[in-house]
Design an enzyme around this catalytic site. Structure first.
Site, PDB file in Angstrom:
ATOM      1  N   GLN A 120      -8.359 -13.375  -5.570  1.00 18.46           N
ATOM      2  CA  GLN A 120      -7.122 -13.578  -4.818  1.00 18.46           C
ATOM      3  C   GLN A 120      -6.076 -14.326  -5.651  1.00 18.46           C
ATOM      4  O   GLN A 120      -4.918 -14.393  -5.265  1.00 18.46           O
ATOM      5  CB  GLN A 120      -7.405 -14.346  -3.520  1.00 18.46           C
ATOM      6  CG  GLN A 120      -8.159 -13.511  -2.482  1.00 18.46           C
ATOM      7  CD  GLN A 120      -8.411 -14.233  -1.170  1.00 18.46           C
ATOM      8  OE1 GLN A 120      -9.544 -14.346  -0.753  1.00 18.46           O
ATOM      9  NE2 GLN A 120      -7.376 -14.696  -0.504  1.00 18.46           N
ATOM     10  N   ARG A 162      -8.702 -16.963   6.545  1.00 13.37           N
ATOM     11  CA  ARG A 162      -7.513 -16.468   7.222  1.00 13.37           C
ATOM     12  C   ARG A 162      -6.697 -17.582   7.861  1.00 13.37           C
ATOM     13  O   ARG A 162      -6.328 -17.527   9.039  1.00 13.37           O
ATOM     14  CB  ARG A 162      -7.866 -15.409   8.254  1.00 13.37           C
ATOM     15  CG  ARG A 162      -6.652 -14.536   8.523  1.00 13.37           C
ATOM     16  CD  ARG A 162      -6.982 -13.257   9.217  1.00 13.37           C
ATOM     17  NE  ARG A 162      -5.748 -12.495   9.335  1.00 13.37           N
ATOM     18  CZ  ARG A 162      -5.698 -11.173   9.349  1.00 13.37           C
ATOM     19  NH1 ARG A 162      -6.784 -10.467   9.266  1.00 13.37           N
ATOM     20  NH2 ARG A 162      -4.556 -10.554   9.466  1.00 13.37           N
TER      21      ARG A 162
END
Lengths: 164, 805
Positions: free
Chosen positions: B236, B383
């Protein structure tokens, strides 16, 4: 380990190769045939990312030996694109209705939906949700997947009627 | 129609810029199975790596015998800590300032810890050989409870023995990591002592896991001729990974190319640096061949990146009328065997200090104690922006607990405590400056949309019916008003391992008027290739369809800190707008030159510069682009491109109002979400279709977390939820439909006013579902019950309240 000879029809093409008896279908597809649409998400049959169509049935290829499906007719998501290279109905409707995000579950989803619509060309929302429950998605929350499949059913019906 | 006859609105629509529900460009590949994920990469001579993992949660590693494994035909190498030690790579730094074993160095601290790494010609041989590595363990006492760990004589981290100072200040005990304090303790305790009402509760946010459908993996490829390492992986933050690899391996950073290909979901799981990456790099350097490592699902759930595991004790003070006067929180944070939390360096508990939420609370105090236990390390923001979901869950539970204590309606209690629109920018008691908000408007819209009063009337009737024996189902109304803090962040206080958390975008316009943009972020499903092109389209008037987006290749993309914490739009999105705005002045000069007027005599008009007062005389961006490459313009260099590194002046503060209506069967504990309404305010909306998709997905992850998903351990430290059989991921069958809505309160400091949205639905969704469960049982005396609210636990609530007769 000794290898065996396997012969399959994949997406309309005859293919053959050598595989160990323990070789999983998903690995044979991905690593020997370089068909990388079907993915590996869990290796336990739960997530459905590896779903392919075998002789008219949705099958999770991560828990199927290639030896079990010798001589079978297999369709993967790659086989659902139109002959002219354009997106097939399900592929187009998934795009139209934002039925995918990271795309990892999508090949299995679309392949399963393809079979679902063969089994039931007029599915209700409940039918779709039940029929797709073997395929997990972490991104979309399914709402748009259901919409995409429902829209595909409508479009396929319209295409069929136009052809008749 | 042509350029002359189209209205500005028509021309703007043709660009498919901001506000357009543009279809995703990514989908043509993905729907045909033509994505390129890390496990799709196949290089010549590629080997496979597989780990030998500890079956014990705490044990000494007495010996590792690799003879049998090495004897398997096709096995190339078996690495242990002993092999890595001469390279100094048997331990690696964590993102949290701690260090972590790459391969077990004398002991193991959690079940599933990496002990040896087998490299073989294919994945089957690697798995076979891993089975044959003979490891002798000597079991040690296991600590899975953080409160117990802080009292125990058992020393988990013997390597830190005697160290009373950690990366974040003093350590109070050998299993203690840090204490992090924010706010005014004395003032808060004084308020609590004098308050009309104080509600106190322990709120536990259980351990769970991001569990993206694609697990973590990499392919390391060392080219011994050029000395260049190419590392493909599910990263990421590819640029940060390059820097980390350089720092720990000693390879020069220019000799490392990190590529994040398509990523099959991240949700925080793919932020960290894992043992698999280090071992693969070492194996490729040693063998001179490319080495692939991809974890299986069980390895994923057991070893990489857990989330949450916060025990939050809260006290909230209020007047009799319900005006909150103070908030106190002490959190015990279970970090597992190593502190590998992914937070900005100065924030060891992330942004937990956003826990005053949407409310105007004059004084507050927060302390967080981090603790080592025999569980997996990680502590990622699943998240959510760094620990924001914990903070939001905490305050939204405390509000409900206070409402019970005050015997007030929880919607009204929220309303009288919201920060008012005119108070923004708002300085919170725990140190944040909220950029913008209009909570009352959002709240009223939400309550009206669901007919809140009607729902309460229905609920009252249901309770009557239940008491009269007419039904065994309860109705729960779960309310939440959340405030997020995303877009990390200003370099002055946000860095990871010393790397400032700016982000970047480079735009190159091609001669024919198309363009390529490269960013320091990396999409994992968010649709960056679609939305960032929309920002550029609106800013410089080229059609989004003519703009290619590229991310994830550190050799080509400008440096950035990557995609997590909803930071892509707030930071890289801002950089994109700013890069586009750097191009505009040069374009203006070119247009003026071509139109033979002074620079100041032309003005911007959607997709062109036109002569002021003579709009029929203009040059489109397409024409300007061509001129940039073929005209010798005095005083101007050829070409048309710009790069922006954007250091945001502040975080952004998206907010939302979520309401969940849930039916609960008292006898079976089964639940059904009857209605879920999600109002999000993420500021300026770039692509409404994608925003809605993010909300659907985020709320579904919240549903999972609140209603069943957990990483559970037994007292021996065995992971009880290591497969998707036990680890709850909702299917299409139990996932409801969601109603989405919005208000728009732009961020005043962001170039386009956007705030980010990917994580809001998870942050807001978890308390909405949990509050619905609590609300259903509130009339029967329930105050607090810990998540996840699976059927069994809900049944236990009912049973504990004496509802089974």
């Amino acid at each position: 380990m000794s290898k065996m000879h396997v012969k399959l029809t994949v997406n309309g093409k005859q293919v053959e190769g050598l595989a160990e008896p323990r070789t999983l279908l998903i690995h044979f597809l991905r690593e020997d045939l370089k068909i990388t649409g079907p993915h590996i998400g869990c290796e336990t049959s739960h997530c459905g990312a590896c779903t392919v169509d075998i002789d008219g049935k949705s099958v999770k290829s991560c828990t199927t030996f290639v030896a079990q499906v010798n001589e079978a007719d297999i369709t993967t998501v790659e086989g659902l694109t139109n002959d002219d290279g354009s997106l097939g109905v399900l592929q187009e409707m998934f795009r139209e209705h934002h039925g995918l995000q990271c795309g990892f579950c999508t090949p299995g989803m679309i392949t399963r939906a393809h079979r679902l619509l063969q089994e039931n060309p007029n599915p209700t929302e409940e039918d779709i949700r039940f029929g797709m429950a073997g395929n997990l998605c972490r991104c979309t929350g399914y709402q748009n997947i259901v919409k995409a499949i429902s829209a595909s059913a409508d479009m396929l019906k319209a295409q069929k009627e136009a052809a008749e | 129609m042509n350029d002359q006859t189209m209205t500005p609105e028509e021309r703007a629509a043709n660009l498919k810029g901001m506000g357009c529900a543009r279809k995703r460009v990514e989908d043509v590949r993905f729907t045909q199975g033509k994505g390129n994920y890390v496990d799709d990469i196949k290089l010549d001579g590629m080997l496979f790596g597989a780990f030998v993992r500890s079956p014990y949660a705490h044990a000494r590693v007495v010996s590792v015998n690799k003879d049998a494994a090495l004897a398997v035909p096709g096995v190339v190498a078996v690495l242990t800590a002993e092999d890595l030690a001469p390279l100094g790579l048997h331990w690696m730094p964590t993102l949290a300032g701690d260090k972590q074993m790459v391969l077990a160095d004398g002991k193991v601290l959690f079940q599933g810890q990496e002990v040896a790494y087998v490299v073989a010609e294919n994945r089957y041989i690697a798995a076979d050989a891993a089975e044959l590595v003979d490891v002798e363990y000597e079991e040690l006492p296991v600590l899975t409870d953080p409160f117990e760990a802080l009292k125990s004589d058992v020393v988990l981290r013997e390597d830190l023995a005697g160290q009373t100072e950690g990366a974040h200040g003093p350590r109070k005990h050998h299993n203690h990591i840090f204490t992090w304090e924010q706010g005014d303790k004395d003032a808060t305790e004084a308020v609590l002592g004098e308050a009309d009402v104080v509600a106190e509760e322990m709120v536990y946010y259980h351990r769970t896991h991001p569990c993206p459908l694609e697990t973590c993996g990499c392919v390391a490829s060392m080219d011994k001729v050029t000395g260049k390492l190419t590392l493909y992986g599910t990263f990421q933050a590819p640029h940060a990974i390059r820097t980390v690899v350089s720092l720990i391996s000693g390879l020069a950073e220019h000799n490392i190319r990190v590529i994040s290909p398509d990523i099959g979901g991240g949700f925080g799981n793919k932020v960290g640096a894992y043992a698999g990456y280090v071992c693969s790099v070492v194996a490729s350097i040693v063998t001179g061949q490319p080495v692939k490592w991809v974890e299986n699902r069980m390895e994923n759930l057991m070893s990489t990146a857990f989330a949450r595991d916060y025990w939050m004790r809260g006290k909230i003070a209020a007047t009799k009328a319900g005006k909150i006067t103070g908030l106190w929180c002490h959190t015990t944070a279970d970090h597992g065997g190593f502190d590998a939390c992914a937070d900005p360096t100065k924030f060891p508990a992330g942004f937990m200090n956003i826990c005053t939420g949407s409310y105007d609370i004059p004084v507050a105090y927060l302390a967080v104690d981090g603790v080592y236990t025999n569980k997996a390390p990680g502590g990622v923001a699943y998240r959510c922006s760094f620990r924001v979901t914990e903070a939001a869950y905490f305050i939204e539970r405390m509000i409900e607990v206070l409402a019970i204590k005050l015997n007030m309606d929880a919607a009204e209690l929220r309303r009288i405590n919201f920060i008012k629109a005119e108070q923004f920018p708002y300085q919170s008691a725990l140190g944040w400056e909220y950029d913008s908000g209009d909570y009352h408007t959002a709240w009223d819209k939400a309550l009206k949309a669901v007919d809140y009063e009607g729902l309460r009337a229905e609920q009252a009737q249901r309770i009557e019916d239940f008491k009269a024996g007419k039904t065994r189902k309860l109705l729960g109304i779960g309310l939440t008003h959340f405030t997020e803090i995303v877009g990390a962040g200003p370099v002055k206080n946000c860095d990871i391992l010393g790397l400032g958390m700016f982000d970047s975008c480079e735009i190159r316009i091609h001669p024919t008027g198309s363009a390529i943009a490269r960013l320091g972020t990396i999409s994992q499903g968010q649709g960056h290739a679609t939305t960032f092109a929309q920002i550029i389209a609106s800013e410089i008037g080229l059609p989004a369809d003519d703009i290619t987006l590229e991310e994830g290749d550190t050799d080509t993309a400008p440096y950035g800190l990557g995609t997590y914490g909803s930071r892509s739009t707030p930071v890289a999105g801002a950089a994109t707008a700013m890069a586009a705005r750097k191009i505009r002045p040069k374009a203006q000069m070119i247009a003026a030159y071509l139109l033979e007027v002074h620079d100041n005599d032309v003005e911007w008009d959607v997709d062109r510069f036109a002569v002021k007062g003579a709009p029929e005389r203009f040059k489109t961006m397409k024409e300007i682009a061509f001129a940039a490459y073929n005209q010798a313009i005095p005083g101007l260099e050829p070409g048309l491109e710009a790069v922006s590194y954007y250091d945001p002046p502040n975080m952004t503060y998206p907010f939302g109002a979520y309401i969940c209506v849930m039916e609960i069967d008292v006898d079976t504990g089964e639940w059904e979400v009857r209605q879920f309404y999600a109002l999000d305010d993420c500021g300026t909306r770039i692509n409404p279709m994608i925003i809605e998709g993010q909300v659907h997905g985020g709320v579904t992850e919240a549903l999972a977390i609140a209603m069943g998903q957990e990483i559970a351990y037994d007292e021996m430290g065995n992971v009880k939820t290591g497969t998707l059989m036990d680890f709850f991921i909702p299917t299409a069958w139990e996932t409801p439909n969601y109603t989405t809505d919005h208000t728009v309160t732009p961020s005043p400091h962001h170039p386009i006013g956007a705030k980010g949205v990917g994580e809001s639905p998870n942050v807001g969704g978890v308390p909405a579902f949990s509050n619905a469960v609590h609300d259903a049982f509130r009339p029967f005396g329930l105050v607090q019950s810990h998540m996840p609210h699976d059927h069994w636990r809900i049944w236990k609530i009912a049973n504990g309240l004496g509802m089974h007769g």
